[in-house]
Design an enzyme around this catalytic site. Structure first.
Site, PDB file in Angstrom:
ATOM      1  N   ARG A  48       0.835  -1.192   0.000  1.00 16.94           N
ATOM      2  CA  ARG A  48       0.000   0.000   0.000  1.00 16.94           C
ATOM      3  C   ARG A  48       0.869   1.240   0.000  1.00 16.94           C
ATOM      4  O   ARG A  48       1.916   1.258   0.644  1.00 16.94           O
ATOM      5  CB  ARG A  48      -0.882  -0.004   1.246  1.00 16.94           C
ATOM      6  CG  ARG A  48      -2.103   0.884   1.166  1.00 16.94           C
ATOM      7  CD  ARG A  48      -2.825   0.963   2.495  1.00 16.94           C
ATOM      8  NE  ARG A  48      -3.017  -0.324   3.143  1.00 16.94           N
ATOM      9  CZ  ARG A  48      -3.328  -0.461   4.424  1.00 16.94           C
ATOM     10  NH1 ARG A  48      -3.443   0.608   5.186  1.00 16.94           N
ATOM     11  NH2 ARG A  48      -3.514  -1.649   4.950  1.00 16.94           N
TER      12      ARG A  48
ATOM     13  N   SER B  52      -8.275   0.284   0.201  1.00 18.60           N
ATOM     14  CA  SER B  52      -9.019  -0.079   1.408  1.00 18.60           C
ATOM     15  C   SER B  52      -9.762   1.131   1.975  1.00 18.60           C
ATOM     16  O   SER B  52     -10.515   1.787   1.272  1.00 18.60           O
ATOM     17  CB  SER B  52      -8.060  -0.699   2.430  1.00 18.60           C
ATOM     18  OG  SER B  52      -8.765  -1.301   3.484  1.00 18.60           O
ATOM     19  N   HIS B  53      -9.540   1.438   3.263  1.00 20.34           N
ATOM     20  CA  HIS B  53     -10.248   2.542   3.931  1.00 20.34           C
ATOM     21  C   HIS B  53      -9.392   3.807   3.950  1.00 20.34           C
ATOM     22  O   HIS B  53      -9.743   4.778   4.622  1.00 20.34           O
ATOM     23  CB  HIS B  53     -10.594   2.136   5.365  1.00 20.34           C
ATOM     24  CG  HIS B  53      -9.375   1.781   6.160  1.00 20.34           C
ATOM     25  ND1 HIS B  53      -8.755   0.561   6.032  1.00 20.34           N
ATOM     26  CD2 HIS B  53      -8.636   2.498   7.044  1.00 20.34           C
ATOM     27  CE1 HIS B  53      -7.685   0.553   6.820  1.00 20.34           C
ATOM     28  NE2 HIS B  53      -7.594   1.706   7.440  1.00 20.34           N
TER      29      HIS B  53
ATOM     30  N   LYS C   7      -4.150  -6.341  -2.313  1.00 22.96           N
ATOM     31  CA  LYS C   7      -4.394  -7.425  -1.363  1.00 22.96           C
ATOM     32  C   LYS C   7      -4.352  -8.730  -2.155  1.00 22.96           C
ATOM     33  O   LYS C   7      -4.955  -8.823  -3.235  1.00 22.96           O
ATOM     34  CB  LYS C   7      -5.755  -7.241  -0.679  1.00 22.96           C
ATOM     35  CG  LYS C   7      -5.808  -6.049   0.256  1.00 22.96           C
ATOM     36  CD  LYS C   7      -7.171  -5.893   0.934  1.00 22.96           C
ATOM     37  CE  LYS C   7      -7.148  -4.690   1.878  1.00 22.96           C
ATOM     38  NZ  LYS C   7      -8.472  -4.427   2.489  1.00 22.96           N
TER      39      LYS C   7
ATOM     40  N   ASP D 142     -16.762   0.290   4.220  1.00 22.75           N
ATOM     41  CA  ASP D 142     -15.550   1.052   3.901  1.00 22.75           C
ATOM     42  C   ASP D 142     -15.313   1.059   2.392  1.00 22.75           C
ATOM     43  O   ASP D 142     -16.129   0.558   1.617  1.00 22.75           O
ATOM     44  CB  ASP D 142     -14.347   0.518   4.690  1.00 22.75           C
ATOM     45  CG  ASP D 142     -13.788  -0.790   4.150  1.00 22.75           C
ATOM     46  OD1 ASP D 142     -14.523  -1.520   3.452  1.00 22.75           O
ATOM     47  OD2 ASP D 142     -12.613  -1.092   4.435  1.00 22.75           O
TER      48      ASP D 142
ATOM     49  N   ASP E   9     -13.511  -0.534   0.304  1.00 21.67           N
ATOM     50  CA  ASP E   9     -13.450  -1.760  -0.510  1.00 21.67           C
ATOM     51  C   ASP E   9     -14.353  -2.872   0.023  1.00 21.67           C
ATOM     52  O   ASP E   9     -14.210  -4.021  -0.360  1.00 21.67           O
ATOM     53  CB  ASP E   9     -12.004  -2.248  -0.660  1.00 21.67           C
ATOM     54  CG  ASP E   9     -11.411  -2.800   0.627  1.00 21.67           C
ATOM     55  OD1 ASP E   9     -11.777  -2.324   1.707  1.00 21.67           O
ATOM     56  OD2 ASP E   9     -10.567  -3.716   0.545  1.00 21.67           O
TER      57      ASP E   9
ATOM     58  N   ASP F 156     -14.761  -4.500   2.875  1.00 20.79           N
ATOM     59  CA  ASP F 156     -14.419  -5.606   3.785  1.00 20.79           C
ATOM     60  C   ASP F 156     -14.556  -5.219   5.255  1.00 20.79           C
ATOM     61  O   ASP F 156     -14.312  -6.031   6.135  1.00 20.79           O
ATOM     62  CB  ASP F 156     -13.031  -6.202   3.486  1.00 20.79           C
ATOM     63  CG  ASP F 156     -11.888  -5.210   3.634  1.00 20.79           C
ATOM     64  OD1 ASP F 156     -12.138  -4.052   4.053  1.00 20.79           O
ATOM     65  OD2 ASP F 156     -10.741  -5.584   3.329  1.00 20.79           O
ATOM     66  N   ARG F 157     -14.998  -3.971   5.534  1.00 26.82           N
ATOM     67  CA  ARG F 157     -15.270  -3.542   6.913  1.00 26.82           C
ATOM     68  C   ARG F 157     -16.714  -3.059   6.995  1.00 26.82           C
ATOM     69  O   ARG F 157     -17.153  -2.285   6.143  1.00 26.82           O
ATOM     70  CB  ARG F 157     -14.396  -2.353   7.314  1.00 26.82           C
ATOM     71  CG  ARG F 157     -12.925  -2.631   7.440  1.00 26.82           C
ATOM     72  CD  ARG F 157     -12.237  -1.319   7.781  1.00 26.82           C
ATOM     73  NE  ARG F 157     -10.828  -1.522   8.066  1.00 26.82           N
ATOM     74  CZ  ARG F 157     -10.149  -0.834   8.967  1.00 26.82           C
ATOM     75  NH1 ARG F 157     -10.753   0.109   9.671  1.00 26.82           N
ATOM     76  NH2 ARG F 157      -8.874  -1.053   9.177  1.00 26.82           N
TER      77      ARG F 157
ATOM     78  N   HIS G  93     -13.803  -5.821  10.448  1.00 30.08           N
ATOM     79  CA  HIS G  93     -13.595  -7.021   9.618  1.00 30.08           C
ATOM     80  C   HIS G  93     -14.289  -8.184  10.330  1.00 30.08           C
ATOM     81  O   HIS G  93     -13.940  -8.506  11.467  1.00 30.08           O
ATOM     82  CB  HIS G  93     -12.104  -7.364   9.507  1.00 30.08           C
ATOM     83  CG  HIS G  93     -11.300  -6.421   8.664  1.00 30.08           C
ATOM     84  ND1 HIS G  93     -11.208  -6.541   7.304  1.00 30.08           N
ATOM     85  CD2 HIS G  93     -10.547  -5.342   8.991  1.00 30.08           C
ATOM     86  CE1 HIS G  93     -10.434  -5.581   6.825  1.00 30.08           C
ATOM     87  NE2 HIS G  93     -10.019  -4.835   7.829  1.00 30.08           N
TER      88      HIS G  93
END
Length: 467
Positions: A16, A104-105, A114, A241, A243, A245-246, A328
């Site tokens: 990242r 991501s976030h 990822k 979030d 992407d 996943d949260r 998550h």
């Protein structure tokens, strides 16, 4: 040919960085070459590739695919969508690995990768090894005629169908905030098939994130969802979030249902059906969660923070459910008939099902939770070379004092007032602290203990560090 990554981009769980500064298309091409080389040496040759809605994702995807195919891997592009959709593709298509391009976030100028390697998380030493392979240029290049192929596969409808398979969750009035992240189109398709009334906001994908930052673990980012739930008089609200996943949640009164509280709601129907099942949570979770799992007849396991670490622990313990304070939530066989990864869209469906099964409103469920006074996750900058050493020093002092310490991930200290935690982040040059007590006075005493330990190592709690 060789390639060196900016060392700050090779994180514990992913790669990242800031696009144009610490991450760019040459990095993406090198990731493709290295991942393809490692996969082919392990007997694989087919990779699923997905991307989020960030402005930089298409160009990074093109470079990644070029790198993968140049070293002989075939690529199945599934297009834009949430990270769990890529995990689903890797679990169900005839592929040997998967890569999601996502920040991501993080803020819009970040992006990253990822990875899944032969159905297992690719993290830690795997990522460092990929970096070394690139630095040495140890790539298995192939002749132009033997380059890998690229095919496009639209998996979105199959993924939404899988989220809803066997749905038995009752009918509610729910607000959904996709935060202009990559999960928006999936959420629109999902709510169209769910019973009840559903109100969505910010489901159009926009890599500029014009409405609010897409991280539902920070309460300020839930303001629009709270307004929607209040205006429409909804039962509860769900947020996602960047992407997907949260997950974040609020009840009908706008009170936040934190990550560990979501897990406690999910655990109830699970443990009714599977008494004695293992439920994993990270070290930042409330003691109230571990007590609740035990009270429901489950086996609570405290584990290290980090989605790759939790997934690995789930396989080892055969836990069907796990979660982190960060939102998550992970689901696996046998109860969920799922694949062992974190999926906020699946978590949303399972949370609706759990509220229905429990037979109380979300407001009542929240009311029934023990009143604990706790801090948010506090993060403060510390020199990278010092962060793990400080934790070692703290542990040494605590054990010399005979304190009640859990060393699972940093130092989690139990006292008569409650508990406090100090751990080093695996992904940034920060220390993370959290404390929880039954009273404000108790919390003040716990915070004084954290400050005393930091002072003994020549540090103080500085300004909050960014995620």
């Amino acid at each position: 040919m060789t390639h060196r990554f900016d060392p700050t981009s090779l994180r514990e769980y992913d790669i990242r960085g800031i696009v144009g500064q610490t991450l760019g298309t040459e990095d993406a091409r090198a990731i493709g070459r290295s991942f393809a080389t490692l996969l082919r040496r392990a007997g694989g040759h087919r990779v699923a590739v997905g991307r989020d809605g960030r402005l930089s994702s298409p160009e990074l995807e093109a470079a990644l695919v070029e790198g993968l195919t140049s070293c002989g891997c075939d690529v199945v592009r599934i297009g834009m969508g949430p990270t769990p959709m890529l995990y689903y593709a890797e679990a169900t298509l005839e592929v040997d690995g998967g890569i999601q391009i996502t920040g991501s976030h993080n803020p819009g100028n970040y992006n990253g990768f990822k990875m899944v390697f032969q159905h297992r998380p690719f993290f830690g030493e795997d990522i460092q090894g990929l970096g070394r392979l690139s630095a040495e240029g140890d790539w298995d290049a192939v002749e132009a005629g033997d380059a890998g192929t690229v095919t496009d596969y639209d998996i979105e409808d199959a993924y939404v169908g899988r989220l809803l398979a066997g749905y038995a969750g009752g009918s509610f009035r729910i607000g959904w905030d996709a935060g202009n992240g990559a999960a928006g189109p999936v959420i629109e398709k999902l709510v169209a098939q769910l019973p009840g009334e559903h109100f969505t906001i910010f489901t159009d994908v926009d890599g500029n994130f014009p409405n609010h930052h897409p991280d539902p673990t920070e309460e300020k980012n839930l303001a629009d969802l709270k307004a929607l739930v209040a205006e429409k008089g909804l039962d509860f609200g769900l947020a996602f979030d960047g992407d997907g996943d949260r997950i974040g949640a609020i009840d009908g009164q706008g009170r936040v249902i934190w990550g560990d509280q979501i897990l406690s709601v999910l655990a109830e129907p699970l443990l009714k059906a599977e008494p004695g099942a293992t439920v994993i949570a990270d070290v930042k979770a409330s003691q109230a969660l571990y007590d609740r799992i035990a009270e429901l007849g489950g086996k609570p396991v405290m584990w290290k923070t980090g989605h790759s670490l939790i997934k690995t622990k789930m396989k080892e313990t055969h836990a069907p459910l796990a979660g982190e304070m960060s939102g998550h939530i992970f689901f696996a066989q046998p109860f969920y008939d799922y694949y062992g990864y974190d999926d906020a869209q699946f978590a949303a469906v399972q949370l609706i099902r759990a509220v229905h099964t429990i037979g109380k409103s979300m407001n009542q469920i929240k009311d029934d939770m023990p009143a604990m006074i706790n801090t948010p996750e506090m993060r403060f900058q510390v020199d990278e070379s010092r962060k793990f050493a400080v934790i070692d020093e703290v542990l040494e002092r605590l054990e010399a004092e005979g304190a009640d310490v859990d060393r699972t991930d940093g130092a989690r200290v139990n006292t008569a007032d409650g508990w406090w935690l100090l751990r080093a982040s695996n992904t940034q040059d920060v220390l993370v602290a959290r404390a929880e007590a039954k009273s404000q006075e108790g919390l003040d005493r716990l915070m004084a203990m954290i400050d005393a330990q930091l002072a003994a190592s020549g540090l103080q709690r500085g300004p909050q560090a960014a995620h």
